[in-house]
Design a protein around this motif. Sequence first.
Motif, PDB file in Angstrom:
ATOM      1  N   THR A   1      55.966  11.679  17.409  1.00 36.77           N
ATOM      2  CA  THR A   1      55.760  13.191  17.898  1.00 36.77           C
ATOM      3  C   THR A   1      54.375  13.378  17.085  1.00 36.77           C
ATOM      4  O   THR A   1      53.518  14.275  17.662  1.00 36.77           O
ATOM      5  N   ASN A   2      54.541  13.070  15.701  1.00 41.47           N
ATOM      6  CA  ASN A   2      53.334  13.257  15.033  1.00 41.47           C
ATOM      7  C   ASN A   2      51.919  12.670  15.480  1.00 41.47           C
ATOM      8  O   ASN A   2      51.073  13.553  15.494  1.00 41.47           O
ATOM      9  N   VAL A   3      52.034  11.497  16.054  1.00 43.38           N
ATOM     10  CA  VAL A   3      50.706  11.071  16.809  1.00 43.38           C
ATOM     11  C   VAL A   3      50.487  11.890  17.817  1.00 43.38           C
ATOM     12  O   VAL A   3      49.336  12.144  18.192  1.00 43.38           O
ATOM     13  N   ALA A   4      51.402  12.441  18.764  1.00 45.31           N
ATOM     14  CA  ALA A   4      51.112  13.228  19.943  1.00 45.31           C
ATOM     15  C   ALA A   4      50.517  14.387  19.585  1.00 45.31           C
ATOM     16  O   ALA A   4      49.680  14.899  20.140  1.00 45.31           O
ATOM     17  N   LYS A   5      51.123  15.190  18.049  1.00 48.36           N
ATOM     18  CA  LYS A   5      50.493  16.433  17.716  1.00 48.36           C
ATOM     19  C   LYS A   5      48.775  16.213  17.207  1.00 48.36           C
ATOM     20  O   LYS A   5      48.275  17.123  17.378  1.00 48.36           O
ATOM     21  N   GLN A   6      48.717  15.053  16.696  1.00 45.80           N
ATOM     22  CA  GLN A   6      47.520  14.724  16.519  1.00 45.80           C
ATOM     23  C   GLN A   6      46.380  14.435  17.520  1.00 45.80           C
ATOM     24  O   GLN A   6      45.504  15.110  17.479  1.00 45.80           O
ATOM     25  N   ALA A   7      46.801  13.950  18.396  1.00 49.01           N
ATOM     26  CA  ALA A   7      45.980  13.854  19.848  1.00 49.01           C
ATOM     27  C   ALA A   7      45.802  15.295  20.283  1.00 49.01           C
ATOM     28  O   ALA A   7      44.622  15.667  20.785  1.00 49.01           O
ATOM     29  N   MET A   8      46.738  16.205  20.179  1.00 52.32           N
ATOM     30  CA  MET A   8      46.786  17.365  20.660  1.00 52.32           C
ATOM     31  C   MET A   8      45.513  18.378  20.181  1.00 52.32           C
ATOM     32  O   MET A   8      44.843  18.992  20.582  1.00 52.32           O
ATOM     33  N   LEU A   9      45.874  18.121  18.606  1.00 51.42           N
ATOM     34  CA  LEU A   9      44.914  19.193  17.732  1.00 51.42           C
ATOM     35  C   LEU A   9      43.543  18.328  18.065  1.00 51.42           C
ATOM     36  O   LEU A   9      42.596  19.353  17.885  1.00 51.42           O
ATOM     37  N   THR A  10      43.273  17.303  18.099  1.00 52.59           N
ATOM     38  CA  THR A  10      41.798  16.608  18.389  1.00 52.59           C
ATOM     39  C   THR A  10      41.341  17.038  19.600  1.00 52.59           C
ATOM     40  O   THR A  10      40.090  17.428  19.858  1.00 52.59           O
ATOM     41  N   ILE A  11      42.094  16.991  20.652  1.00 54.38           N
ATOM     42  CA  ILE A  11      41.718  17.467  22.105  1.00 54.38           C
ATOM     43  C   ILE A  11      41.146  18.883  22.029  1.00 54.38           C
ATOM     44  O   ILE A  11      40.138  19.111  22.390  1.00 54.38           O
ATOM     45  N   PHE A  12      41.949  19.915  21.336  1.00 47.30           N
ATOM     46  CA  PHE A  12      41.790  21.067  21.374  1.00 47.30           C
ATOM     47  C   PHE A  12      40.481  21.646  20.402  1.00 47.30           C
ATOM     48  O   PHE A  12      39.656  22.093  20.850  1.00 47.30           O
ATOM     49  N   PHE A  13      40.327  21.037  19.235  1.00 44.98           N
ATOM     50  CA  PHE A  13      39.106  21.193  18.451  1.00 44.98           C
ATOM     51  C   PHE A  13      38.022  20.600  18.887  1.00 44.98           C
ATOM     52  O   PHE A  13      36.889  21.389  18.973  1.00 44.98           O
ATOM     53  N   ALA A  14      38.088  19.327  19.378  1.00 39.70           N
ATOM     54  CA  ALA A  14      36.776  18.742  20.104  1.00 39.70           C
ATOM     55  C   ALA A  14      36.222  19.549  21.254  1.00 39.70           C
ATOM     56  O   ALA A  14      35.117  19.752  21.324  1.00 39.70           O
ATOM     57  N   LEU A  15      36.917  19.984  22.278  1.00 40.93           N
ATOM     58  CA  LEU A  15      36.769  20.662  23.299  1.00 40.93           C
ATOM     59  C   LEU A  15      36.275  22.000  22.942  1.00 40.93           C
ATOM     60  O   LEU A  15      35.496  22.512  23.491  1.00 40.93           O
ATOM     61  N   THR A  16      36.990  22.797  22.187  1.00 38.84           N
ATOM     62  CA  THR A  16      36.656  24.189  21.655  1.00 38.84           C
ATOM     63  C   THR A  16      35.226  24.014  20.926  1.00 38.84           C
ATOM     64  O   THR A  16      34.371  25.057  21.191  1.00 38.84           O
ATOM     65  N   VAL A  17      34.997  23.104  20.071  1.00 39.11           N
ATOM     66  CA  VAL A  17      33.908  23.218  19.492  1.00 39.11           C
ATOM     67  C   VAL A  17      32.635  22.929  20.436  1.00 39.11           C
ATOM     68  O   VAL A  17      31.709  23.215  20.316  1.00 39.11           O
ATOM     69  N   SER A  18      32.956  21.950  21.427  1.00 35.78           N
ATOM     70  CA  SER A  18      31.988  21.645  22.175  1.00 35.78           C
ATOM     71  C   SER A  18      31.690  22.762  23.042  1.00 35.78           C
ATOM     72  O   SER A  18      30.499  23.119  23.499  1.00 35.78           O
ATOM     73  N   SER A  19      32.492  23.555  23.457  1.00 30.23           N
ATOM     74  CA  SER A  19      32.340  24.744  24.359  1.00 30.23           C
ATOM     75  C   SER A  19      31.599  25.878  23.724  1.00 30.23           C
ATOM     76  O   SER A  19      30.756  26.495  24.133  1.00 30.23           O
ATOM     77  N   PHE A  20      31.624  25.872  22.268  1.00 25.44           N
ATOM     78  CA  PHE A  20      31.035  27.112  21.538  1.00 25.44           C
ATOM     79  C   PHE A  20      29.632  26.682  21.069  1.00 25.44           C
ATOM     80  O   PHE A  20      28.752  27.435  20.816  1.00 25.44           O
TER      81      PHE A  20
END
Length: 213
Positions: free
Chosen positions: A40-59
Amino acid sequence: MSWFGEYIHFALSLLAICTPQSAIPIFMAMTQGMGHKEKTNVAKQAMLTIFFALTVSSFFGAQILNVFGISLDSFRFIGGIMLMNLALSMLRAQEDRHTEDETQEASERASMGIVPLGLPIIAGPGAISTVIIAAQTNPSLMHMSVVVSSIATVAGICCACLIFSEKLGAVLGQTGLNIMTRVFGMLVGALSIEFMYKSLAQMFPAWTSVLGG
């Protein structure tokens, strides 16, 4: 298009590009022997990585393009080519967003949810280019809220797919996962053609007007 319709459209497009179901076999292999809490911790790491990487890219994608003097239409065209390459791989049910060395290295690290699972297996170049293009086509606050909300939704769905990967894998099997990947591949392929057509229509309006009759 209403904000909700725009949200659904972009979220589904981004989900098709990220294809979380294609990461299930890789996730299961990398987390073999781990307990439920660790997975579960690994899955949450992936979730946060996806969110921050794509959000930073969009801005900040526009600033990066400006530094290199790249127009949005040129970036949209190469993004379409990248998506077409991804779609062809998906239609063959083959994912080549990572190397075997990356997977082996990730299995020995605590940050495997960040690299290569979050980046680049799920949030790959296709997803990054898609959010950059989407953010630049309409920089209004409402549109950016839709983009960020879509990213958060897709990141959450990806996390859920990884957490329940064993159950999903058992129900769907490899054949079922391949079928889903191929269906999403067709959608991504159509999206890539839209990207390339729109960029050509802006750069060469005379050509596209002739083709359009």
